[in-house]
Design a protein around this motif. Structure first.
Motif, PDB file in Angstrom:
ATOM      1  N   THR A 100      38.963  24.079   8.176  1.00 26.56           N
ATOM      2  CA  THR A 100      39.280  24.272   7.185  1.00 26.56           C
ATOM      3  C   THR A 100      39.005  25.289   6.583  1.00 26.56           C
ATOM      4  N   THR A 101      39.820  25.965   5.497  1.00 28.22           N
ATOM      5  CA  THR A 101      39.836  27.234   4.849  1.00 28.22           C
ATOM      6  C   THR A 101      38.616  26.693   4.011  1.00 28.22           C
ATOM      7  N   ILE A 102      37.455  26.312   3.733  1.00 33.95           N
ATOM      8  CA  ILE A 102      36.346  26.281   2.535  1.00 33.95           C
ATOM      9  C   ILE A 102      35.190  27.695   3.674  1.00 33.95           C
ATOM     10  N   ILE A 103      34.801  27.830   2.384  1.00 36.79           N
ATOM     11  CA  ILE A 103      34.384  29.352   3.067  1.00 36.79           C
ATOM     12  C   ILE A 103      32.599  29.404   2.702  1.00 36.79           C
ATOM     13  N   GLY A 104      32.571  28.248   1.321  1.00 35.95           N
ATOM     14  CA  GLY A 104      30.663  28.569   1.106  1.00 35.95           C
ATOM     15  C   GLY A 104      30.871  28.143  -0.209  1.00 35.95           C
ATOM     16  N   PHE A 105      29.832  27.873  -0.805  1.00 35.66           N
ATOM     17  CA  PHE A 105      29.258  27.293  -2.309  1.00 35.66           C
ATOM     18  C   PHE A 105      30.039  28.708  -3.173  1.00 35.66           C
ATOM     19  N   ASN A 106      30.508  28.365  -4.093  1.00 38.01           N
ATOM     20  CA  ASN A 106      30.995  29.322  -4.779  1.00 38.01           C
ATOM     21  C   ASN A 106      30.111  29.365  -6.258  1.00 38.01           C
ATOM     22  N   HIS A 107      29.570  28.095  -6.911  1.00 32.22           N
ATOM     23  CA  HIS A 107      28.206  28.123  -8.099  1.00 32.22           C
ATOM     24  C   HIS A 107      27.783  27.044  -7.955  1.00 32.22           C
ATOM     25  N   VAL A 108      26.823  26.844  -8.636  1.00 36.17           N
ATOM     26  CA  VAL A 108      26.072  26.417  -9.265  1.00 36.17           C
ATOM     27  C   VAL A 108      26.022  25.962 -10.569  1.00 36.17           C
ATOM     28  N   GLY A 109      26.977  25.355 -10.965  1.00 36.75           N
ATOM     29  CA  GLY A 109      27.194  24.797 -12.634  1.00 36.75           C
ATOM     30  C   GLY A 109      25.459  23.347 -13.787  1.00 36.75           C
ATOM     31  N   ILE A 110      25.665  24.222 -14.327  1.00 35.24           N
ATOM     32  CA  ILE A 110      25.047  22.858 -15.065  1.00 35.24           C
ATOM     33  C   ILE A 110      25.780  23.264 -16.766  1.00 35.24           C
ATOM     34  N   ASN A 111      25.790  21.384 -17.445  1.00 40.08           N
ATOM     35  CA  ASN A 111      26.080  20.730 -18.509  1.00 40.08           C
ATOM     36  C   ASN A 111      25.404  21.116 -19.362  1.00 40.08           C
ATOM     37  N   VAL A 112      25.191  21.825 -20.241  1.00 36.58           N
ATOM     38  CA  VAL A 112      23.903  21.905 -21.181  1.00 36.58           C
ATOM     39  C   VAL A 112      24.891  21.368 -22.612  1.00 36.58           C
ATOM     40  N   LEU A 113      23.025  20.648 -23.132  1.00 33.18           N
ATOM     41  CA  LEU A 113      23.724  20.952 -24.644  1.00 33.18           C
ATOM     42  C   LEU A 113      23.302  21.790 -25.759  1.00 33.18           C
ATOM     43  N   ASP A 114      22.636  23.204 -25.113  1.00 32.29           N
ATOM     44  CA  ASP A 114      22.212  24.140 -25.491  1.00 32.29           C
ATOM     45  C   ASP A 114      22.041  25.673 -25.648  1.00 32.29           C
ATOM     46  N   LEU A 115      23.403  25.970 -24.946  1.00 30.25           N
ATOM     47  CA  LEU A 115      23.831  27.116 -24.364  1.00 30.25           C
ATOM     48  C   LEU A 115      23.145  28.320 -24.354  1.00 30.25           C
ATOM     49  N   ASP A 116      22.605  28.987 -25.844  1.00 27.28           N
ATOM     50  CA  ASP A 116      21.928  30.021 -26.106  1.00 27.28           C
ATOM     51  C   ASP A 116      20.566  30.084 -25.508  1.00 27.28           C
ATOM     52  N   LYS A 117      19.563  27.868 -25.277  1.00 29.59           N
ATOM     53  CA  LYS A 117      18.250  28.232 -25.173  1.00 29.59           C
ATOM     54  C   LYS A 117      18.566  28.542 -23.603  1.00 29.59           C
ATOM     55  N   MET A 118      19.805  28.130 -23.210  1.00 26.64           N
ATOM     56  CA  MET A 118      19.398  27.912 -21.851  1.00 26.64           C
ATOM     57  C   MET A 118      19.897  29.427 -20.917  1.00 26.64           C
ATOM     58  N   LEU A 119      20.921  30.044 -21.662  1.00 26.42           N
ATOM     59  CA  LEU A 119      21.318  30.621 -20.803  1.00 26.42           C
ATOM     60  C   LEU A 119      20.084  32.338 -21.332  1.00 26.42           C
ATOM     61  N   ALA A 120      19.173  31.708 -21.937  1.00 26.23           N
ATOM     62  CA  ALA A 120      18.244  32.815 -22.477  1.00 26.23           C
ATOM     63  C   ALA A 120      17.157  32.525 -21.594  1.00 26.23           C
ATOM     64  N   PHE A 121      17.085  30.969 -20.860  1.00 25.23           N
ATOM     65  CA  PHE A 121      16.126  30.860 -19.739  1.00 25.23           C
ATOM     66  C   PHE A 121      16.288  31.300 -18.178  1.00 25.23           C
ATOM     67  N   TYR A 122      17.539  30.532 -17.809  1.00 21.36           N
ATOM     68  CA  TYR A 122      17.596  31.494 -16.985  1.00 21.36           C
ATOM     69  C   TYR A 122      17.955  32.806 -16.814  1.00 21.36           C
ATOM     70  N   GLN A 123      18.484  33.473 -17.719  1.00 24.09           N
ATOM     71  CA  GLN A 123      18.454  34.914 -17.667  1.00 24.09           C
ATOM     72  C   GLN A 123      17.127  35.878 -17.437  1.00 24.09           C
ATOM     73  N   LYS A 124      15.661  35.058 -18.082  1.00 25.02           N
ATOM     74  CA  LYS A 124      14.950  35.206 -18.348  1.00 25.02           C
ATOM     75  C   LYS A 124      14.177  34.992 -16.895  1.00 25.02           C
ATOM     76  N   ALA A 125      13.969  33.739 -15.854  1.00 25.59           N
ATOM     77  CA  ALA A 125      13.923  33.770 -14.913  1.00 25.59           C
ATOM     78  C   ALA A 125      14.171  33.809 -13.395  1.00 25.59           C
ATOM     79  N   THR A 126      15.870  34.765 -13.842  1.00 26.24           N
ATOM     80  CA  THR A 126      15.424  34.616 -12.850  1.00 26.24           C
ATOM     81  C   THR A 126      16.508  36.292 -12.800  1.00 26.24           C
ATOM     82  N   GLY A 127      16.572  37.054 -13.761  1.00 25.54           N
ATOM     83  CA  GLY A 127      17.181  37.862 -13.173  1.00 25.54           C
ATOM     84  C   GLY A 127      18.890  38.663 -13.174  1.00 25.54           C
TER      85      GLY A 127
END
Length: 328
Positions: free
Chosen positions: A13-40
């Protein structure tokens, strides 16, 4: 490097891999702050989409409105989306036995523990004892945890020897925390394996049944845990599609397919020819939400697997796109 075989590079096939993992969230500000702090991870963009005909067509709903944030990990994207039509949704934690897309996984070196990073950022540890578990002395410790909205994640810490063999010492030094998998739990593992084998054009590189290990019980905080599993090899360092069926406690039946905007995980396969893959998979009976649509830096189309889980196909609009796996 010691990569599993077969892997997505072997697919016709022409599939080359996982491009992204997505999370549908209720509070983007809170979740973005969490993942930025945890992952960098670097924030590539934060965008509002509304009054967009392509978005309405893509999601199969009129009046789609959302704000998204895209973080760039070392080997795939992490995308958070807050939809306007989900603000009254009640959150609940994903149980380890599923069913559905239960988690993604973050790997790190034991000497630069991702577990410690997520715990410091405020992750709720599910694993008994509050610390990673060594299953067998082969160089990996494991833990399950929840983010602030109850999405489960797996944290794996690897020995220097295993990193040298499977990841690359210098690469891991430059990228101390990387994403590795999408995990889907099903009440009918064989059916789900057959589906993704048709989609990916390769067989699992490993299948097995697992039980009678107290370490499993500790990791998932479940007694007498037993499960069957299969893994498909994807692209890059450690990336895999993990399919599982819990035998004890048993994975419940699948609920009706959830809305594309509902909270929880999604993911995408990046492809080099989305029209070709769309037509190929339609002939195989895959149910799509729409035809491929141009939105942001990709042509995208959403589909459902046989269990009703949502995934996407994506093709970058430009070969030089910073959002494409080809330029990571």
């Amino acid at each position: 490097r010691l990569y599993p075989q077969p892997r997505i590079d072997d697919s016709p096939t022409t599939i080359i891999g996982f491009n992204h993992v997505g999370i549908n969230v209720l509070d983007l500000d809170k979740m973005l702050a969490f993942y930025q702090k945890a992952t960098g991870y670097e924030l590539l963009e934060r965008t509002v989409v509304a009054n967009d005909e392509a978005a309405d067509e893509l999601f199969g709903q009129k009046g789609i409105s959302y704000e998204s944030a895209i973080l760039k990990g070392p080997n795939m994207l992490l995308e958070l989306r807050e939809f306007a039509n989900q603000q009254d949704t009640l959150l609940k934690k994903m149980p380890p036995q599923g069913p559905g897309i239960t988690h993604t996984c973050y790997q790190s070196a034991m000497t630069a523990s991702g577990f410690a990073r997520f715990k410091e950022a405020g992750a709720e540890i599910l694993t008994r004892g509050g610390a990673p578990v060594d299953l067998g002395g082969y160089g990996v410790t494991y833990a399950y945890a929840y983010d602030p909205e109850g999405n489960m994640l797996e944290l794996e810490q690897m020995s220097e020897r295993l990193i040298r063999l499977q990841i690359g010492t210098e690469w891991a030094r430059q990228h101390p925390l990387w994403m590795t998998q999408v995990a889907i739990i099903s009440p009918d593992l064989q059916r789900l394996v057959a589906f993704y084998q048709r989609v990916l054009g390769i067989k699992p590189y490993r299948m097995g049944s697992y039980a009678h290990n107290p370490g499993f019980d500790k990791i998932a905080n479940l007694d007498s845990l037993a499960f069957d599993a299969a893994w498909f090899g994807m692209d890059g360092q450690g990336k895999k599609l993990e399919l599982m069926q819990y035998v004890h406690p048993p994975t419940p039946p699948n609920p009706p397919p959830r809305a594309l905007t509902a909270p929880g995980y999604t993911f995408s396969f990046e492809v080099l020819d989305i029209q070709q893959e769309y037509e190929r998979l339609k002939k195989l009976g895959v149910r799509f939400v729409s035809t491929p649509q141009v939105l942001g830096p990709f042509r995208t189309v959403f589909a459902y697997d046989v269990d009703g889980n949502v995934f996407a196909l994506r093709q970058a609009l430009q070969d030089t796109s910073i959002y494409s796996l080809q330029n990571f």
